[in-house]
Motif scaffolding. Structure first.
Motif, PDB file in Angstrom:
ATOM      1  N   LEU A 176      32.832  37.973  40.518  1.00 43.05           N
ATOM      2  CA  LEU A 176      33.650  38.982  40.063  1.00 43.05           C
ATOM      3  C   LEU A 176      33.698  40.191  40.828  1.00 43.05           C
ATOM      4  O   LEU A 176      32.491  40.656  41.258  1.00 43.05           O
ATOM      5  N   ARG A 177      34.793  40.997  41.148  1.00 44.39           N
ATOM      6  CA  ARG A 177      34.857  42.057  42.068  1.00 44.39           C
ATOM      7  C   ARG A 177      35.211  43.133  41.350  1.00 44.39           C
ATOM      8  O   ARG A 177      36.455  43.218  40.836  1.00 44.39           O
ATOM      9  N   LEU A 178      34.273  44.122  41.081  1.00 39.03           N
ATOM     10  CA  LEU A 178      34.945  45.437  40.410  1.00 39.03           C
ATOM     11  C   LEU A 178      35.636  46.344  41.097  1.00 39.03           C
ATOM     12  O   LEU A 178      36.167  47.287  40.582  1.00 39.03           O
ATOM     13  N   GLU A 179      35.585  46.308  42.553  1.00 40.43           N
ATOM     14  CA  GLU A 179      36.518  46.959  43.266  1.00 40.43           C
ATOM     15  C   GLU A 179      37.812  46.678  42.974  1.00 40.43           C
ATOM     16  O   GLU A 179      38.764  47.511  43.218  1.00 40.43           O
ATOM     17  N   ARG A 180      38.303  45.775  42.414  1.00 39.09           N
ATOM     18  CA  ARG A 180      39.741  45.379  41.953  1.00 39.09           C
ATOM     19  C   ARG A 180      40.024  45.862  40.680  1.00 39.09           C
ATOM     20  O   ARG A 180      39.488  45.770  39.599  1.00 39.09           O
ATOM     21  N   GLY A 181      41.322  46.769  40.677  1.00 37.07           N
ATOM     22  CA  GLY A 181      41.590  47.458  39.447  1.00 37.07           C
ATOM     23  C   GLY A 181      41.924  46.342  38.522  1.00 37.07           C
ATOM     24  O   GLY A 181      41.751  46.963  37.154  1.00 37.07           O
TER      25      GLY A 181
END
Length: 380
Positions: A176-181
């Protein structure tokens, strides 16, 4: 701990040169003077200097480790105060079997008997995991409604929180990539979805989460608006705090896996949630006294930066694996409980919003539950 190996330095074959006077054989080279040979300059001085340098390097590595071990052993000494015991704000992590159909009414009755007379108020029930895009399939928690209703009837006052998580793509390509809004927005949507199912709160465990991650802080702000509007708690599982200043940065540089959070970052997270549970296990401590001292220190560090309005819980190891980073014989419930009590006594003995969190129900033994009751709940 790292193992170090060395190999003996081999000298020249006997008879191949002149005796250096201290038992070393010094090779000879032609003198260029028409025959005969003269010895090379002695290397004894250089070798001695090399040995001193090597000794210095060893001391630089060993002395801090020994000093840290002594400090942890000292932290485990003394007696905790009588008021360092359960405030009725403890929690336990429960496995996925409680919401996927494997558990039945009889299991809830047994759980109710188990919880009776303890300080456990929150159940973190695994209802995920999240997909890597932040969404949550409803098929992951098909029996949630049954569980919530059964617990509320059997153990009034105990809250059933949805435990959600996923592996972050901080150290591997997948996750999972938290930097993606869009991903953060999906997590917020999944939170609304799980609360619509009737859960009494939501507990997030996203790992490995690097210290200083601003996207995570922004996500917590968004999530807290949702849980606050519903009148339910936002809870998170937290990494351990740097036992030494900036240690996470050093480890990140060397390995890419920083492990700890800075104390300042821990405080930033704690101020954005209603409840924070420190995963105070998997510490690589080799013996109980050092593990207990480590937990005492972690408790103090967390208390120093957690607002009094936030519930602070320290994790207890209700599992018995022996693997890299966790030695079951060292990380015991009695050692952890004693460490928690010592840290609480020394740092903030009157803290009301404080407890312990038990990880995890399906791996716990009767001895674990007894140690929790006797060491934390029933303290005289």
């Amino acid at each position: 701990m790292d193992e170090r190996s060395g190999e003996r330095e081999r000298g020249p074959d006997a008879g191949s040169g002149a005796d250096g006077g201290d038992g070393e054989r010094v090779p000879a080279e032609p003198s260029g003077r028409g025959g005969g040979a003269e010895p090379l300059p002695r290397v004894r001085g250089r070798r001695r200097r090399g040995r001193w340098v090597a000794l210095g390097v060893v001391l630089l590595l060993v002395v801090p480790v020994v000093a840290a071990a002594v400090a942890l052993r000292v932290a485990y000494a003394g007696e905790p105060g009588g008021g360092a015991k359960s405030r009725g704000r403890d929690a336990v992590w429960l496995g996925h079997a409680w919401v996927d159909g494997r558990k039945k009414d009889g299991d809830v009755d047994a759980l109710a008997r188990r919880l009776k007379g303890t300080g456990i108020r929150d159940l973190y029930v695994h209802a995920g995991p999240l997909e890597h895009d932040g969404t949550l399939p409803t098929s992951a928690y098909t029996r949630a409604g049954w569980l919530i209703g059964a617990v509320h009837r059997a153990v009034p006052g105990v809250r059933v929180q949805a435990w959600l998580g996923d592996r972050l793509a901080t150290e591997t390509p997948e996750g999972l990539r938290l930097e993606r809004g869009a991903t953060r927005a999906a997590i917020v949507g999944s939170t609304r979805q799980i609360l619509d199912a009737g859960f009494d709160g939501v507990h997030f465990d996203l790992e490995p989460l690097h210290s200083g991650d601003r996207d995570y802080l922004g996500l917590l702000d968004d999530l807290h608006r949702v849980t606050g509007a519903r009148g339910v708690p936002l809870s998170v599982a937290a990494h351990q705090i740097d036992p030494l200043p900036a240690l996470h940065s050093v480890l990140d540089t060397l390995t890419g896996h920083p492990k700890w959070w800075s104390q300042a970052y821990f405080g930033q997270v704690a101020r954005r949630v209603d409840q924070i549970a420190v995963m105070s296990y998997d510490t690589a401590m080799p013996v109980r006294s050092l593990y207990g001292g480590y937990v005492a220190r972690q408790t103090s560090l967390a208390l120093e930066v957690t607002p009094k309005s936030t519930d602070l819980l320290m994790g207890l190891p209700f599992f018995h694996e022996t693997k890299l980073g966790h030695r079951a014989a060292a990380e015991t419930v009695p050692a952890a409980v004693r460490g928690v009590r010592l840290g609480l006594t020394r740092t903030d003995a009157d803290r009301a919003r404080f407890g312990v969190a038990l990880y995890v129900d399906f791996a716990a033994t009767e001895a674990d539950w007894t140690a929790y009751r006797e060491g934390w709940v029933s303290v005289k």
